[in-house]
Design an enzyme around this catalytic site. Structure first.
Site, PDB file in Angstrom:
ATOM      1  N   ASP A 101       0.877  -1.232  -0.012  1.00 32.42           N
ATOM      2  CA  ASP A 101       0.023   0.042   0.005  1.00 32.42           C
ATOM      3  C   ASP A 101       0.804   1.136   0.073  1.00 32.42           C
ATOM      4  O   ASP A 101       2.117   1.206   0.447  1.00 32.42           O
ATOM      5  CB  ASP A 101      -0.869  -0.113   1.376  1.00 32.42           C
ATOM      6  CG  ASP A 101      -1.941  -1.253   1.129  1.00 32.42           C
ATOM      7  OD1 ASP A 101      -2.370  -1.731   0.378  1.00 32.42           O
ATOM      8  OD2 ASP A 101      -2.239  -1.367   2.494  1.00 32.42           O
TER       9      ASP A 101
HETATM   10  N1  URA Z   1      -1.183  -6.109   3.856  1.00 33.37           N
HETATM   11  C1  URA Z   1      -1.626  -4.586   3.843  1.00 33.37           C
HETATM   12  O1  URA Z   1      -2.764  -4.360   4.530  1.00 33.37           O
HETATM   13  N2  URA Z   1      -1.051  -3.764   3.269  1.00 33.37           N
HETATM   14  C2  URA Z   1       0.183  -3.926   2.881  1.00 33.37           C
HETATM   15  O2  URA Z   1       0.894  -2.970   2.212  1.00 33.37           O
HETATM   16  C3  URA Z   1       0.659  -5.327   2.455  1.00 33.37           C
HETATM   17  C4  URA Z   1      -0.150  -6.200   3.165  1.00 33.37           C
END
Ligand code: URA
Length: 233
Positions: A101
């Site tokens: 993310d």
């Molecule tokens: N899980 C999440 O919620 N975000 C990420 O970036 C990676 C795994």
């Protein structure tokens, strides 16, 4: 392989461009300036141009320390793509072997080898990913057991596969979580389902590949042959 051919393959340069680069005196093999395109490059040689390592011709395998605020896609429209952190040729051939993310930091693998990245991202291969997680509220006594059993996420038919949780610092609500899937916002959704909230998320490991501690946020390096091969184990 001859140095001029090496540069053509590695940089996507023409023979004429490669010769010009070499003549400029900016190319070093194992720390020694080389000005002849005919110089032989050994398999284990370190080839640098203007002080930066030139990856070997052939598929590229990169580890990036993704900072906060960058997206793992070519275009987003709002945020910087993490690709701007790479000083690479033929960028359009590169892709992320699993995304993070925009606000998640840490290990991202980037390659132009689709079979290799498939091995990491395909649910069938259950490649482990370890995240360091900071929660806004205290770590529940029952979390480890619930995460090991599988969590029901909204809009998912199946519960999550068993995940391993280790408390790092109870007072800081800090833990390590290892999962073998890569569902959308998976870690954040797992803790939301437990009634908590992820404050910060940082990926430390994919399979046997660990984020290099010498990298600063935004820096990257090429994987070693051992790291590349480990994905097939
Ligand atoms: N899980 C999440 O919620 N975000 C990420 O970036 C990676 C795994």
């Amino acid at each position: 392989m001859r140095l001029d051919k090496y540069l053509c393959d590695a940089l996507g340069a023409t023979r004429k461009e490669a010769t010009k680069i070499i003549k400029s005196g900016d190319v070093e093999i194992d720390g020694v300036v080389v000005k002849s395109g005919a110089t032989k490059v050994k398999d284990d040689a370190l080839v640098e141009w203007q002080g930066r390592e030139i990856g070997k011709p052939g598929p590229r395998y990169i580890m990036l320390f993704k900072p906060d605020g960058y997206v793992c896609s070519h275009e987003d429209g709002f945020n910087h793509t993490a690709f701007v952190l790479l000083d690479e040729v033929k960028m359009e051939n590169l892709h992320f072997a699993g995304r993070l993310d925009v606000d998640t930091t840490g290990l991202v693998l980037i390659t132009d080898d689709g079979q290799w990245s498939h091995r990491i991202t395909s649910p069938r291969h259950k490649c482990e990913k370890t995240y360091r997680v900071w929660l806004s509220d205290p770590i529940g006594e029952d979390y480890a057991e619930k995460l090991a059993q599988g969590i029901e996420l909204r809009n998912e038919k199946e519960p999550t596969l068993p995940a391993l949780m280790e408390v790092v610092d109870k007072d800081e609500n800090e833990l390590l979580l290892t999962i073998v899937e890569g569902k959308y916002h998976q870690v954040k959704r797992m803790f939301a389902a437990l009634g908590n909230k992820v404050e910060h998320l940082h990926r430390e490991r994919i399979g046997d590949i660990e984020l290099d501690e010498t990298l600063e946020p935004g820096e990257y390096r090429y994987l070693t042959q051992e790291e590349i091969d480990s994905i097939w184990n």
